[in-house]
Structures are given as C-alpha cells and as structure tokens.
Design an enzyme around this catalytic site. Sequence first.
Site, short mmCIF file in Angstrom:
data_model
loop_
_atom_site.label_atom_id
_atom_site.label_comp_id
_atom_site.label_asym_id
_atom_site.label_seq_id
_atom_site.Cartn_x
_atom_site.Cartn_y
_atom_site.Cartn_z
N TYR A 92 9.45 -6.79 3.39
CA TYR A 92 8.49 -6.75 2.64
C TYR A 92 7.33 -7.67 2.56
CZ TYR A 92 5.99 -3.72 -0.92
OH TYR A 92 5.21 -2.52 -1.44
N GLU A 235 1.58 4.05 -5.31
CA GLU A 235 1.88 2.63 -4.89
C GLU A 235 0.41 1.94 -4.34
OE1 GLU A 235 3.45 -1.34 -4.44
OE2 GLU A 235 4.64 0.48 -4.99
#
Length: 550
Positions: A92, A235
């Site tokens: 990530y 998101e």
Amino acid sequence: MTARGLALLRDRYRNKGTAFSAEERDRFGLHGLLPPVVETIDTQLARTRLEYDTKRSDLGRHIFLRLLQARNSVLFYRFLTDHLEELLPIVYTPTVGAACQEWSRIYRREHGLYISWPDRHRVPELLDNAVGDHEIDIVVVTDGERILGLGDLGVGGMGIPIGKLALYTAAGGLDPARTLPVLLDVGTENESLLSDPLYLGWRSRRRRDEEYDELVDAFVAATSDRLPGALVQWEDFAQRNARRLLDRHRATVPSFNDDIQGTAAVSLAAIAAGMLATDRPFAELRLVVVGAGSAGTGVADQVVRALVDEGLDEAEAIARVWLVDRDGLVHDGQDIPLDAARRYARSLDEVVAVDPDGGDRAELVDVVTAVRPHVLLGVTGQPGLFTEAVVRAQAAGVDRPIVLPLSNPTPRAEAIPADVIAWTDGRAMVGTGSPFPSVLHRGRTHEIAQVNNVYVFPGIGLGVTAVGAREVTDGMLTAAARAVGGLSPAAVGDDAGPLLPPLDRCLDVSLEVALAVAERAIAEGVADRNVDPEAAIRACTWRPEYRPAT
C-alpha cells in the site's frame, strides 16, 4: 462442477501449487502439471522470500507481490501477514501510488470489477460476471479522481481498492474470496493518460453531475440488490463528491468513506492516546486542524463527537477545534465552499485578535501561538507547512506537543519527524501518515507512529460483517477509535513509545476494533441484538492456511 486440472491451478483462492498432496493430485488431475515434489507452505515461503529479495525497486517488489496474489492467495497472505510491517509500504502507501501511475504498463491479470460509463445500463450483468457464485462481504470502490496526493489517475486508481482489500485480509482476517475491488471509470482529466496509447481506461473527459450520478446510482442499486448486506467502502473520491456520495448512499448500503471517516477515526485514536500519555483530560483538548477539506473536517467532526461523549455540549466541543486553510484561520467573513467547514468558522473579531497586524487573516503560526494547541494535525499535502516557527510556537504552549503531519505520500508530509523532535527538544509525540524511521535524539530513541487507516478499517469491516450491521454509524467509528487509542504504548506509560501500537500487531488491534464496533452496532440497534459478537467474529475470521481441496 468442481474445478480440476489447470482450472484449479488458475483459481487463486484454491490453488496450493506444489503443496497439493499426492492424493489431491490424483483426485483433481494435477499430475504432470506440477513438479513431482510435494512441499509445505514453509518451503514455499522460503522460496518466496528468496525471490522477493532479488527485486531491486519497490515497484518491482509490488509487482511481484501482486502476481503472487493473483496466483496463490493463501501463500500471498501468509507471506504478507508474516512480514506485515515490512511489506505494508510495498503493498500500500507509498508504493501503491507508483503502481497506480504505471497501472496501464504493469497490468498483468484481471482482478476486480471495472464499470465504465458507457456500460452504465449493464451494471447488474457486469457485477454477475465479476462475482460469479461467490458471496461478497466487502466492496472497496473508487473513481480514480483523487488517488493519494497524486490526483486523477483514471483507471489506474484500481490499485487502491486492490491494496485496501489486501489489508482487510492481512490485518483484519476477512476472507479474500469474499471481497471485491471496483473501479468506476467515468473518464479522466489527465492529459498524459488520454494521450497514452497504452492507457487501459475509457478515453473521455470525466462525466460530471447528473451523468456521473447515473453511474454511481446504478452501481449502488446493483450492489444492494445482488450483494445485500455487503459493506461498501468509498475510497479516494475528489472533495466535490466524497462527502456527497457518502450522505447520498449510506442509508441504501452499509458504507463509509475511509478518507473522511477512517482518517478521522485513526486520527482520533492518536489524539486520545496522546492525551492519555500526557495525563490531560480529553475534554480539555485544544486541536488545530490544518486543511479544511473533506479529510480535515472529517477529523474535526469525529473529535467533536468524542468530546460530546465526554460531556461537552456541541457548541463547547466545536469551540475546541480551530480549522486553518490556505487563507489562514477559517472565519465567518470568508467564502467557505465546503458545507462541513462552516460549523468551525470563527468570528472575524477573533481572527483580528489573533492576527498580529489586526487584519482578517490569521496565519498558522499566529493561530498556534494564540491557541496553544495540544495537537497540531495536517492533511494538506503541502510539504514543510509545519515550519520550525510553527512547531516551536506549539512547544512553547504545552509540555508534550502532539504533532501529526498526516499527508501521503511521504514527500508531501507537513513536517519531518526528526525536525519536530529536534525543534521541541525531544518533547513532541509525532505521528505521520506515511512510514518514517525512529529518531535518535540526545541518546534517546523516539518511535514514530504511522497514523495509518489500517488500524481501523479492517476491524470496522470485520465487526460489520460479523454481526451483519445495516449501517456504519458515527458511534461505531468512535468506538473503533477508542479501541485503537486504548492499545497505544504511549497511553499505557511508555514515555518514548509510539502513539499507536506496532504495525505487526494489526490483526490483534483489528479484533479489538471489530468487537468494539460490533457491540456498538448492537447497542445502537443496527444489528441483531441476539448475536454473540465474540462468537460471530471468531466464525468469520479467515487465516492464510491451506485447506483440503474440495
């Protein structure tokens, strides 16, 4: 019909590779398709480690892990959970940002659901194509317009839902086969993408307003119908849409926006832990939030709700938050475009009193000097905004300043932790959005907490899934934040410890968060009161272990 042979080996969720037993190879027609040796997962992990270590760049490591995920989910998640703190920045932030920028060049294999605007009338069909006979608990969706601090990356934004869902599993124990990443492709304003012959997205300017809503509404309707009860996480939507879409759809599907509410919850956890560490009552908090967009106002709103829980009325709670943007302290004499920011507007008289020149613009250093905040928090994407003068002004007003430069990726952080520690003579407690190394100052090591949403969203997903919560309430988010803050090393007496638990404890943290969220959901009447939350959480927690092939 049960998959056999090559079809079984191509099923990422059931493939065990060389770990298929001799009996399984007989039963499923795998002889000749695999080398003859039967291996344990530990041997496979050793090979994975060797190959991972040959990669020369973080992007190369990211690509390697994505290919492993596409081939063998159990092996990928076992490797990830065994090395979570090391691999989190690769899977990530910050590396996922580079992967999103290069998405059309590093694309290898299908994963997730792409819904383009021209297909807006076929969304149920597309959803069926992606889901098949799987049941889905968690959906993470983006439109790619505001990816981290990198802007509009169009279809490349798919890297964010895939990365988030990897963390739902590694840090939250959600079954990866019951998750779905989604990219809503409404076009892009990125000229370099539109002119790139390798770009994989719909080559058009972004659809806006009613046309944009037509696709989003179709996605929500199909999700509600085809995947009833699935949690939807919004998101990396642009400010114009982030809060609006959450408000528009949260009553239709259980949903939350991680950039607004997840960031707010983990920020509240760090703030609460810092106040505990300084033995200051939370109700006395003075907070300066720099960045008056959806993330900054989301943090402010979450803190206000927590202060109200402490017994303050709403007006008193709002008065303990000072909101600063590019034009200085937000006040009622300005044009404030974001509705959520208006409740934090100070009177023009207060601004004049704070401004050394008696004008209508109170700069950050002037606000910090006047307010003496316990916490200085930034979500601006403006590197170096917390200057030496600003940090020293905060340190002059409180014994243990809490400094939270939260912008991602790393080069956009409002301050460098080593500078903050030096400017405060080692008194500051620092948390950042991206990972930073510990800081050695005058013989003492200061651990820098990564105020990462991974502390909260996996546990929220697990708790919601376990008890079948019909909504994600503000109270559930506050419960999540309190659970994380209570596990902070700094909060339990480690004077040099980080504001948040070590990242390698994320699964333990998620289980605590899940329980707090589930109990709050039951208490608020958005989940079945007859469910035993602890038993329900245990029942739906997945572990990366090979199971007998069926």
